[in-house]
Design a protein around this motif. Structure first.
Motif: not given
Length: 846
Positions: A168-184, A208-211
Motif C-alpha cells: 500500500d506504499g507504507s514504509k518501515i526501516l529495517n535492520g537485518r542482523a549479520r549474525m543470529m540472535y544468540n551467542s554461546p 545481538l547477544w545472549g544465550v
C-alpha cells in the motif's frame, strides 16, 4: 573520524515450544527472566531486552513476585520491553487480520502492565517475512523492524539498513542482523570481535547477544568480559542498548537509505507444507474466529444475545499461540504438534458454541414452517451477496422403511424453485430418513437467508445421467466449462473454459506425483522440490473394491460417477503408489466454471513429498506470471520451479493469452511453477524436529523414527479459469467465501421475536470485510464501540470509493480505499459517529 557506535542488544531467545513442550518453555522463561532481573540489578548500565507477551504472562501467573521486579526494572530503564507482539509468529502463512491480532494483543498487554509501547518490531527467528507485514506494522505504531532470517545468500538486499515498502506504499526501516540472535555461553565478546571489522566503515551497527533457543540470555561471565572489552582500545564505541536507540541513530547518521519492495524470502521452504494437519486446523481456526465474530457482533449490537467478547478472546489467544514459528511451520517435536492441535481445537469448540448461540439469535422473527416444510436458514458473513452451493443435512419426520425415496425440492423466500439435488448423507443407515441436500442459491450479505425444502416421494433414487462413454467421462455445462476424465487413468484429459484449454490436452492433469525429499522438516538446505520419482496410477477394479471396503464385490470401477443432479456431478477416482492410496473426487458444476477437487490421501511414504500436477495449456504458458495471496496483499511468486508460499489462493495468468487460472485452498500453502506446470504441494514425510547439521547423521539408525503426516489427510481445491481482469478481481472474495463459509442449518423457528437487520454491507464486489467486532477498551454510553475493518485486495491503481451500510445501526458511510489498503473504522453505536483509526484502533492523527 568519529568512532562507530556498536549497540549491544542483549536478549534471550526462547521458543515457548520446539524441542520441548510448553510447560518446559514456561519453566525456562521464569528461570531466564529471574537471572536477567538479577543481572540488571547487579550490573550498572546493562539493559536486558525481551519481547513476547506470552512469556510475561507465564511469569505473571506462576511467579508474580518476579513479575513485579520486572515492572520496577522497566520503570528504571534497566529492562526494555522489546518487540511488543504476543510472540514471534510464522511470518509467511497467517492472514493480515490474524497478524494484526498478535500486535493488538501484545501492544495492549505491554501498555497495561508496563506502560510500554515499543516502536521497533522484532522477529529474530521467523523463517522469512511477508511484505504485507509492512502496512500492518507501520499502521500499528512501529517505525522499524529487526530480523535475522533469511541470510543474504538466500535473499539479497542492498544494505543491512533499508526502507521496506509495503503493497500500500507504507514504509518501515529495517535492520537485518549479520549474525543470529544468540551467542554461546561465555563467548559474547568473541562474537563481537568477529563482527566489529565488518562495521568499521559505517557510523553505527547493532549486535545481538545472549544465550538463546532454550533461554539463558545474559551471564555474569559474559557481562564481566563485556565490561572489560568496553574499556579496551579497539576504535569502537560499544554500549548496552535497545533496538529503538539503534534505529534513532541510524536515522541521524545514515544517508540515502535504499528501498526494498519484496517479500523477504526464501528460507526453510519445507515449512510451507510440514505438519499439514496443523496448517489446515490453523486456517480453520482463523476462519471460524473471524466469521463467528461477525455473526456474534451482528446479534449483540441488536440486543439479540449477550456480548461474547470474553469467549472470543479465549479462541483468539489459541489462534495466536498456534501462529508460533515452530508450531505453524511444523518444525516442533510430535508432542508439540499434538499440543498445537489440542489448543486449536479448544478454540474451535469455543467458537462452535458462540456461533450456534449467534445463529439462533439471528433466526429471530423467521416464520414458522408450514406443514410438510423443512426450513433451511443460512447466514452469510460476507459483506456482499454470494452465489453459493449450499450443503445441509436434515432428518425426515419419520423413518422410511418402504420402497420409496424422498427427493428434495428447495425454494427461496419468494417461492422460486432452486437447483437442488440429493447426495449420500454422512451416515450410513440404509433407510429413507437422513438426507444430505445440495442446492444453488444467492445468499444476502451479512444476514440470514431463508429457504424452504419439501420432499417428493419417488420409487427410488434417480439414476446418474453422466456415463462413461468410450473410456471417457465427458462433462460440459452452458457456462463454457468442459471437463473430460479418462476412465483408463483417472486423470483429466481436457479442462477447457470458453473454448480455451486450461490444462495441456491429453497429458493427464490433476495427477498426484511423488517427489524426492528428505527428513528435514524445515527444508533448510534447498529452495525447491523438483525431482519427480513417480506418480499415482489407477487401481484395478479388484484393487478399487478392496480399497473401498467392498472386497465382497470382487470388482468396482476405479473411475465412477457417484453423484449426479441439477447442481453438480461428482466423479470419484481411486489411485495407488507404493504403500499409499488416494480417493480423488472431481465436483463438476452445472452452473459456472469453478470445479472442486477433493483428495482423501492415505500416505505411508518416507522421505517423499506429494504434489498435485497441473500441466498448463498453451494459452496460459505464453509469457506466464505466477502470483499468490499474502498478508493484506498479493504479489509475484517464483517462476523457476522454486517452492513458493501463499495464503488462500494462487494464480497463473498470461497477458498474451488473455487468461487466468486460479486455485483456492483450505490450508495448503506450498506450490511451485516452472513456466509450464503448476504443482500444488500437499504433504511431506519428514522427521519431527530433524535438524540437519554438517557431517552428522540426522536420524537414529537403530530404531523406528516417527514421521510427520503419516495416515489419512484430506485436501480441497477450488479451481477456475477465465479472462484475467474478471478472475483476478473475483478470486480474493471467492477465497474468503470458501474459507469463511456460510453457516447452514435445518431449523424450524418459533416465528416469534423481531427479525434482525443486516450487518455491514459494502456496495463493491471486491472490497473485503476482514473484521466486525467490538472494541472492549473504548466503551461508549451504550456498550462497546464497533470495529469494522475493510481491505482493498486487488491493488487496482485508482482509489476505490465505496459505501458501507449497516442496517442494524441505521448507518451509511462513504469511504475511500487506496490499493491494498486496510482501513479501520470505530463506530459508536449510540451516536453513529464513525472515526477512522489506525490498525491498533486508535484515532488517526490528521
Amino acid at each position: 573520524m568519529p568512532k562507530t557506535t556498536i549497540h549491544l542488544v542483549c536478549n534471550a531467545h526462547l521458543d515457548p515450544v520446539w524441542l520441548w513442550e510448553w510447560q518446559e518453555g514456561a519453566a525456562e522463561a521464569i528461570s531466564t527472566f529471574r537471572t536477567a532481573a538479577d543481572l540488571c540489578e547487579e550490573f550498572p548500565g546493562f539493559i536486558f531486552n525481551h519481547n513476547e507477551a506470552v512469556l510475561y504472562e507465564w511469569v505473571q501467573e506462576y511467579e508474580p513476585a518476579l513479575f513485579k521486579r520486572i515492572q520496577k526494572l522497566v520503570k528504571q530503564g534497566k529492562w526494555n520491553i522489546m518487540g511488543g507482539w504476543f510472540l514471534q509468529p510464522d511470518c509467511n502463512m497467517p492472514s493480515g487480520e490474524a497478524y494484526l491480532r498478535s500486535l493488538l494483543y501484545g501492544r495492549r498487554y505491554f501498555k497495561q502492565h508496563f506502560n510500554a509501547e515499543p516502536t521497533t518490531a522484532i522477529n529474530f527467528d521467523s523463517f522469512g517475512h511477508a511484505r504485507g507485514l509492512v502496512q500492518i506494522m507501520a499502521k500499528s505504531g512501529f517505525d522499524s523492524y529487526m530480523y535475522c532470517r533469511p541470510p543474504l545468500d538466500k535473499c539479497p538486499i542492498p544494505a543491512d539498513n533499508y526502507h521496506w515498502v509495503g503493497y500500500d506504499g507504507s514504509k518501515i526501516l529495517n535492520g537485518r542482523a549479520r549474525m543470529m540472535y544468540n551467542s554461546p555461553l561465555g563467548k559474547a565478546v568473541e562474537k563481537f570481535k568477529g563482527l566489529l571489522p565488518t562495521y568499521k566503515d559505517q557510523p553505527c551497527a547493532y549486535i545481538l547477544w545472549g544465550v538463546g533457543d532454550h533461554g539463558g540470555g545474559p551471564s555474569r561471565q559474559d557481562l564481566r568480559a563485556i565490561a572489560k572489552f568496553m574499556k579496551e582500545k579497539h576504535g569502537f564505541e560499544v554500549l548496552h542498548s535497545t533496538p529503538e536507540a539503534y534505529f534513532k541513530e541510524v536515522r541521524k547518521k545514515f544517508k540515502d537509505i535504499p528501498e526494498v519492495t519484496k517479500d523477504l524470502r526464501p528460507f526453510a521452504v519445507g515449512c510451507y507444507t510440514s505438519m499439514v494437519r496443523i496448517k489446515q486446523t490453523y486456517r480453520r481456526l482463523e476462519n471460524e474466529l473471524f466469521s463467528t465474530e461477525k455473526m456474534a457482533t451482528a446479534a449483540t449490537i441488536q440486543g439479540l444475545m449477550p456480548d461474547a467478547s470474553a469467549e472470543l478472546a479465549q479462541a483468539e489467544r489459541d489462534m495466536l499461540f498456534a501462529q508460533f514459528h515452530d508450531i505453524l511451520p511444523g518444525s516442533s517435536i510430535q508432542p508439540g504438534e499434538e499440543m498445537g492441535l489440542r489448543m486449536m481445537n479448544h478454540g474451535l469448540e469455543i467458537l462452535s458454541r458462540v456461533k450456534t448461540r449467534a445463529f439462533f439469535a439471528l433466526a429471530s422473527g423467521q416464520p414458522k414452517a408450514k406443514p410438510g416444510e423443512f426450513p433451511i436458514l443460512v447466514y452469510n458473513p460476507m459483506a456482499q451477496p454470494v452465489d453459493a452451493t449450499v450443503e445441509v443435512e436434515m432428518q425426515l419426520a419419520d423413518q422410511g422403511w418402504g420402497n420409496v425415496f424422498s427427493y428434495p425440492h428447495v425454494t427461496d423466500a419468494r417461492g422460486k424453485k432452486l437447483p437442488t439435488q440429493i447426495e449420500h448423507e454422512l451416515s450410513n443407515l440404509p433407510l429413507d430418513w437422513r438426507k444430505h441436500v445440495v442446492f444453488k442459491a444467492t445468499l444476502a450479505p451479512s444476514q440470514m437467508s431463508r429457504f424452504n425444502c419439501v420432499y417428493e416421494e419417488l420409487k427410488k433414487k434417480p439414476d446418474v445421467r453422466l456415463k462413461d462413454r468410450g473410456g471417457k467421462i465427458r462433462f460440459a455445462n452452458k457456462d463454457g466449462l468442459e471437463f473430460v476424465i479418462s476412465s483408463r487413468t483417472g486423470l483429466v484429459e481436457t479442462w477447457r473454459v470458453s473454448g480455451q484449454d486450461v490444462t495441456l490436452p491429453g497429458v493427464g492433469a490433476f495427477r498426484p506425483i511423488v517427489i524426492a525429499d528428505d527428513s528435514d522438516p524445515w527444508g533448510m538446505e534447498v529452495k525447491s522440490f523438483r525431482k519427480k520419482i513417480g506418480g499415482f496410477s489407477l487401481m484395478s477394479a479388484k484393487e478399487s473394491a478392496v480399497f473401498s471396503g467392498l472386497a465382497h464385490l470382487k470388482s468396482l470401477p476405479a473411475v465412477r460417477v457417484v453423484e449426479d443432479g441439477d447442481v453438480r456431478s461428482v466423479v470419484e477416482v481411486t489411485l495407488k503408489h507404493g504403500d499409499s492410496r488416494i480417493c480423488q473426487r472431481y465436483k463438476l458444476p452445472r452452473f459456472g466454471t469453478e470445479v472442486e477437487v477433493e483428495l482423501r490421501v492415505f500416505w505411508e511414504e518416507k522421505d517423499r513429498m506429494l504434489k498435485l500436477s497441473l500441466p498448463l495449456g498453451k494459452t496460459l504458458t505464453s509469457q506466464p506470471k505466477f502470483y499468490g495471496e499474502t498478508a493484506f496483499g498479493h504479489g509475484s511468486l517464483p517462476e523457476n520451479g522454486d517452492e513458493a508460499v501463499a495464503q488462500k489462493w494462487v494464480t497463473v495468468f498470461s497477458k498474451p493469452g488473455k487468461m487466468a487460472m486460479t486455485v483456492i485452498n483450505e490450508g495448503s500453502y506450498g506450490s511451485d511453477f516452472d513456466g509450464k506446470e503448476l504443482r500444488l504441494t500437499l504433504m511431506r514425510s519428514a522427521g519431527y524436529a530433524a535438524h540437519p547439521l554438517p557431517n552428522r547423521v540426522v536420524l537414529p539408525q537403530d530404531r523406528l523414527t516417527a514421521r510427520i503426516d503419516q495416515g489419512e489427510r484430506i485436501f480441497r481445491f477450488f479451481v477456475n479459469a477465465g479472462p484475467i481482469a474478471k478472475r483476478l478481481s473475483a478470486v480474493s472474495n471467492e477465497a474468503l467465501h470458501h474459507n469463511e463459509k456460510p453457516f447452514a442449518l435445518s431449523f424450524n423457528p418459533s416465528g416469534q421475536g423481531p427479525k434482525p437487520k443486516a450487518g455491514p454491507i459494502v456496495d463493491d464486489a471486491v472490497v473485503q470485510l476482514t473484521a466486525l467486532k467490538q472494541n472492549s477498551l473504548t466503551p461508549s454510553t451504550r456498550g462497546k464501540d464497533l470495529i469494522v475493518r475493510l481491505f482493498e485486495p486487488t491493488g487496482a491503481p485508482r482509489p476505490r470509493k465505496v459505501t458501507l451500510t449497516i442496517p442494524a445501526l441505521g448507518l451509511r458511510h462513504k469511504i475511500s480505499l487506496k490499493p491494498f489498503e486496510a482501513k479501520t473504522l470505530r463506530i459508536d453505536p449510540r451516536t453513529k459517529r464513525v472515526t477512522e483509526t489506525d490498525l491498533m484502533e486508535k484515532p488517526v492523527k490528521k
